[in-house]
Design an enzyme around this catalytic site. Structure first.
Site, PDB file in Angstrom:
ATOM      1  N   PHE A 113       0.860  -1.187   0.000  1.00 44.61           N
ATOM      2  CA  PHE A 113       0.000   0.000   0.000  1.00 44.61           C
ATOM      3  C   PHE A 113       0.901   1.242   0.000  1.00 44.61           C
ATOM      4  O   PHE A 113       1.861   1.305   0.773  1.00 44.61           O
ATOM      5  CB  PHE A 113      -0.903  -0.021   1.235  1.00 44.61           C
ATOM      6  CG  PHE A 113      -2.014   0.986   1.177  1.00 44.61           C
ATOM      7  CD1 PHE A 113      -3.156   0.734   0.445  1.00 44.61           C
ATOM      8  CD2 PHE A 113      -1.904   2.197   1.836  1.00 44.61           C
ATOM      9  CE1 PHE A 113      -4.179   1.666   0.386  1.00 44.61           C
ATOM     10  CE2 PHE A 113      -2.918   3.140   1.779  1.00 44.61           C
ATOM     11  CZ  PHE A 113      -4.065   2.875   1.056  1.00 44.61           C
ATOM     12  N   ASP A 184       2.241  -5.760   7.358  1.00 41.34           N
ATOM     13  CA  ASP A 184       1.024  -4.950   7.394  1.00 41.34           C
ATOM     14  C   ASP A 184      -0.145  -5.920   7.199  1.00 41.34           C
ATOM     15  O   ASP A 184      -0.274  -6.562   6.141  1.00 41.34           O
ATOM     16  CB  ASP A 184       1.093  -3.899   6.274  1.00 41.34           C
ATOM     17  CG  ASP A 184      -0.117  -2.966   6.266  1.00 41.34           C
ATOM     18  OD1 ASP A 184      -1.184  -3.367   6.768  1.00 41.34           O
ATOM     19  OD2 ASP A 184       0.004  -1.856   5.710  1.00 41.34           O
ATOM     20  N   TYR A 209     -10.592  -0.687  10.961  1.00 40.42           N
ATOM     21  CA  TYR A 209     -11.861  -0.226  10.379  1.00 40.42           C
ATOM     22  C   TYR A 209     -12.289  -1.045   9.158  1.00 40.42           C
ATOM     23  O   TYR A 209     -13.307  -0.750   8.556  1.00 40.42           O
ATOM     24  CB  TYR A 209     -11.802   1.270  10.022  1.00 40.42           C
ATOM     25  CG  TYR A 209     -10.573   1.675   9.231  1.00 40.42           C
ATOM     26  CD1 TYR A 209     -10.448   1.342   7.894  1.00 40.42           C
ATOM     27  CD2 TYR A 209      -9.536   2.364   9.835  1.00 40.42           C
ATOM     28  CE1 TYR A 209      -9.324   1.696   7.183  1.00 40.42           C
ATOM     29  CE2 TYR A 209      -8.411   2.736   9.133  1.00 40.42           C
ATOM     30  CZ  TYR A 209      -8.304   2.397   7.806  1.00 40.42           C
ATOM     31  OH  TYR A 209      -7.179   2.734   7.099  1.00 40.42           O
ATOM     32  N   LYS A 210     -11.488  -2.055   8.796  1.00 38.55           N
ATOM     33  CA  LYS A 210     -11.882  -2.903   7.669  1.00 38.55           C
ATOM     34  C   LYS A 210     -12.620  -4.130   8.215  1.00 38.55           C
ATOM     35  O   LYS A 210     -13.783  -4.044   8.571  1.00 38.55           O
ATOM     36  CB  LYS A 210     -10.654  -3.298   6.854  1.00 38.55           C
ATOM     37  CG  LYS A 210      -9.895  -2.109   6.253  1.00 38.55           C
ATOM     38  CD  LYS A 210      -8.700  -2.594   5.459  1.00 38.55           C
ATOM     39  CE  LYS A 210      -7.759  -1.462   5.074  1.00 38.55           C
ATOM     40  NZ  LYS A 210      -8.308  -0.529   4.099  1.00 38.55           N
ATOM     41  N   ARG A 356     -13.018  -3.917  -7.064  1.00 38.30           N
ATOM     42  CA  ARG A 356     -12.681  -4.740  -5.892  1.00 38.30           C
ATOM     43  C   ARG A 356     -13.936  -5.141  -5.147  1.00 38.30           C
ATOM     44  O   ARG A 356     -14.807  -4.300  -4.912  1.00 38.30           O
ATOM     45  CB  ARG A 356     -11.882  -3.896  -4.896  1.00 38.30           C
ATOM     46  CG  ARG A 356     -10.439  -4.001  -4.953  1.00 38.30           C
ATOM     47  CD  ARG A 356      -9.719  -3.427  -3.761  1.00 38.30           C
ATOM     48  NE  ARG A 356     -10.316  -2.409  -2.932  1.00 38.30           N
ATOM     49  CZ  ARG A 356      -9.736  -1.913  -1.842  1.00 38.30           C
ATOM     50  NH1 ARG A 356      -8.573  -2.386  -1.458  1.00 38.30           N
ATOM     51  NH2 ARG A 356     -10.298  -0.970  -1.120  1.00 38.30           N
TER      52      ARG A 356
HETATM   53  C1  LIG Z   1      -2.463  -2.144   3.477  1.00 39.79           C
HETATM   54  C2  LIG Z   1      -2.745  -0.789   4.018  1.00 39.79           C
HETATM   55  N1  LIG Z   1      -1.797  -0.145   4.716  1.00 39.79           N
HETATM   56  C3  LIG Z   1      -2.007   1.093   5.203  1.00 39.79           C
HETATM   57  C4  LIG Z   1      -3.202   1.765   5.002  1.00 39.79           C
HETATM   58  C5  LIG Z   1      -3.386   3.166   5.530  1.00 39.79           C
HETATM   59  O1  LIG Z   1      -4.020   3.172   6.737  1.00 39.79           O
HETATM   60  P1  LIG Z   1      -4.416   4.510   7.521  1.00 39.79           P
HETATM   61  O2  LIG Z   1      -5.095   5.419   6.555  1.00 39.79           O
HETATM   62  O3  LIG Z   1      -5.359   4.023   8.577  1.00 39.79           O
HETATM   63  O4  LIG Z   1      -3.190   5.106   8.097  1.00 39.79           O
HETATM   64  C6  LIG Z   1      -4.222   1.117   4.298  1.00 39.79           C
HETATM   65  C7  LIG Z   1      -5.514   1.801   4.083  1.00 39.79           C
HETATM   66  O5  LIG Z   1      -6.410   1.333   3.473  1.00 39.79           O
HETATM   67  C8  LIG Z   1      -3.978  -0.170   3.782  1.00 39.79           C
HETATM   68  O6  LIG Z   1      -4.916  -0.813   3.066  1.00 39.79           O
END
Ligand SMILES: Cc1ncc(COP(=O)(O)O)c(C=O)c1O
Length: 397
Positions: A113, A184, A209-210, A356
């Site tokens: 990400f 992650d 939150y997912k 998705r």
């Molecule tokens: C794999 C991954 N890492 C990091 C993040 C970012 O998270 P945050 O916006 O809560 O910092 C996301 C957000 O969707 C994500 O999917």
């Protein structure tokens, strides 16, 4: 046996909506509004500042962190909540780099990400010690783990395609090369069985939150391998990670254990929401969730293959090689998704061309997948997506 009809009843989903986006924002869990209202009125309203002690607010990040720990195979006292995932990635990376002072490479992959990569870039700039962020294709990660690698930093489930990394295998390989690992788990926690202990992961981070349904902006978690804990020197050395925050010392001393990964004042109302939302996992067998999610994925892939020839599968066809989502490519993917959403089937779009769909057996069943395929076929067959209003990009896709 997990009773999926019973778990579905625990979610407050709008009538007529097929929600295939729990991989982005989990839906509202029944009981959460009451629990948050209670934290507001009984705790904040009546106890005022005494609630930090009386209502256990100060202990909440670790108490609820342990509830997440149970879902990811982390022992008690090794997981804490707070901040956002972006911040937790930074904390883990800064700590890991300091633990490998003679090495300069952060190895990651192009399926990570972007925020994880951006945080690495920013940290490298701040450290100014010649670190390098090396980004390879996901299938090249194993071969790229050399003895110059300080940290292997990966997202286990690719947010776009759902491709699943072998956490235990890659961690073992990284350890053989003398590197540390940061996983992650944003798209893993609550989505599939995870065992950070069996995998020997050094750091694990994720959002709530997912698949854990804490609501928008819910706090993130960080786990540190127990035997590394005391070596971690927090870069974000905030007062609530201090050994004695209320001594108000002028110098920082890290708290013992995972408390050192706390930074500042925790988000109490969001923690209350998360605490209530985690009740849905009582009596749920994660292996059964995985089996049900894989069955839903196969059903969706087969349905789309049979009825939507314009869509190209972007996820691994092998259910063991993907997480709890399926994705498809279409050159007008954004407009197609807007047409779907307009018809009550909610997924999302990831640039450049990816539709998705998150598959969450706690509240999604075969009939939801069938409806999604029906509506997709209708939208594609009739070219119903081809309207200017579906092409107009909103800020969040
Ligand atoms: C794999 C991954 N890492 C990091 C993040 C970012 O998270 P945050 O916006 O809560 O910092 C996301 C957000 O969707 C994500 O999917």
């Amino acid at each position: 046996m997990t009773d999926f009809a019973a778990t579905r009843a625990l979610f407050d989903l709008p009538e007529g909506v097929t929600y295939l986006d729990g991989n982005s924002l989990g839906p509202l869990v029944r009981g959460v509004p009451e629990r948050v209202a209670q934290a507001m009125t009984d705790e904040w309203g009546r106890m005022l500042i005494t609630a930090w002690n009386k209502a256990g607010w100060m202990a909440a990040p670790q108490r609820i962190g342990d509830r997440i720990g149970r879902l990811i195979g982390a022992p008690e006292g090794t997981t804490v909540l707070g901040d956002t995932l972006t911040i937790k990635v930074y904390q883990a990376l800064a700590a890991a780099l300091e633990m490998r002072p003679d090495r300069r490479v952060i190895l990651s992959d192009s399926g990570n990400f972007p925020t994880d990569l951006y945080m690495a870039e920013g940290l490298i700039r701040s450290l100014d010690r010649g670190h390098e962020l090396r980004v390879v294709a996901p299938e090249e990660v194993a071969g790229a783990i050399g003895d110059d690698v300080a940290v292997l930093m990966l997202t286990q489930v690719d947010y776009r395609t759902g491709r699943l990394h072998d956490m235990a295998g890659l961690t073992a390989r990284a350890h053989d090369a003398g590197a540390l690992t940061i996983w992650d788990l944003a798209h893993s926690a609550g989505a599939l069985p995870v065992d950070v202990t069996a995998a020997n992961a050094d750091f694990a981070v994720g959002c709530t939150y997912k698949y854990l349904n804490s609501g928008p902006g819910g706090p993130a978690f960080i786990h540190v391998r127990p035997d590394l804990m005391e070596q971690v020197r927090p870069a974000l050395s905030g007062w609530l990670g201090h050994a004695e925050p209320f001594a108000f010392d002028l110098d920082y001393r890290a708290a013992p254990g995972i408390a050192r990964m706390r930074v500042g004042t925790p988000p109490i109302l969001q923690l209350a929401a998360l605490d209530a939302a985690l009740d849905v996992w009582d009596g749920v067998d994660m292996a059964e969730v995985r089996a049900a999610s894989q069955a839903l994925g196969q059903r969706m892939i087969e349905g789309v293959a049979a009825r939507c020839p314009a869509l190209q599968l972007a996820s691994p066809a092998d259910p063991d090689a993907r997480g709890s989502q399926v994705s498809f490519r279409h050159p007008e993917g954004y407009a197609v998704m807007q047409a779907l959403i307009d018809r009550g089937v909610i997924g999302d779009f990831r640039a450049p061309d990816m539709l998705r769909f998150g598959l969450t057996p706690l509240y999604i069943g075969a009939e939801d997948v069938d409806r999604a395929v029906d509506v997709l076929a209708e939208v594609l067959d009739g070219g119903l997506w081809d309207r200017p209003e579906y092409r107009a990009r909103a800020a969040v896709t």
